[in-house]
Design a protein around this motif. Structure first.
Motif: not given
Length: 134
Positions: A103-117, A121-127
Motif C-alpha cells: 500500500v502506497h499513497t497516491d494523490s490527495a484531493g482538495p478540501d471540500f466544505l458542504d456549506e449546507e451541512t 471533507m478531504q480525500t486521500q488515494d492509495f495505490r
C-alpha cells in the motif's frame, strides 16, 4: 474491492485513527444516511490486473482506493487525514486470500466544505497492489 478491504483493515487496526474515528464509522462504500461525524468512507476508484501470456493460479492487481474523511471542522478533517496517511502509507499487511500486498499513497484531493451541512471533507488515494487467485 479487495483494495478497499486492505486499506480499511489498516485503518481500523490503527489506534491513531480509531482514537479520532470509531471503527464502526470507517466503512467500505457510501456512509449510511445520518452517520455521526467524524466518519471515513472507502471506495474503489479503479483496478487493473496484469494479463500475462502463460497465466498461473494468481494475477497481480493494482487498485486505487479513495479514502474520504468527513468531519465537523477543518482542523478535525486535517488531523484525521494525517492519521489515515500514517496508518496506511507504505505498508505490507497480511490479508487473508491475498499475497504480496503493498500500500502506497497516491494523490490527495482538495478540501471540500458542504456549506449546507457544515461537513468538511478531504480525500486521500492509495495505490494497493496484491496477488489474488484467478
Amino acid at each position: 474491492m479487495n483494495g478497499v478491504i486492505v486499506v480499511r483493515s489498516l485503518l481500523v487496526a490503527d489506534t491513531g485513527v480509531t482514537a479520532l474515528v470509531p471503527a464502526e464509522r470507517i466503512v467500505a462504500g457510501m456512509l449510511p444516511q445520518g452517520t455521526s461525524l467524524p466518519a471515513i468512507s472507502l471506495m474503489s476508484v479503479s483496478s487493473t490486473d496484469r494479463n500475462i501470456a502463460a497465466p498461473g493460479p494468481n494475477r497481480r492487481v493494482s487498485e486505487r482506493v479513495q479514502v474520504t474523511v468527513l468531519a465537523a471542522s477543518y482542523p478535525a478533517a486535517k488531523a484525521i487525514i494525517r492519521a489515515v496517511r500514517a496508518a496506511a502509507a507504505d505498508q505490507m499487511p497480511a490479508i487473508d486470500g491475498l499475497t504480496d500486498v503493498t500500500v502506497h499513497t497516491d494523490s490527495a484531493g482538495p478540501d471540500f466544505l458542504d456549506e449546507e451541512t457544515g461537513i468538511h471533507m478531504q480525500t486521500q488515494d492509495f495505490r494497493v497492489s496484491f496477488n489474488e487467485a484467478r
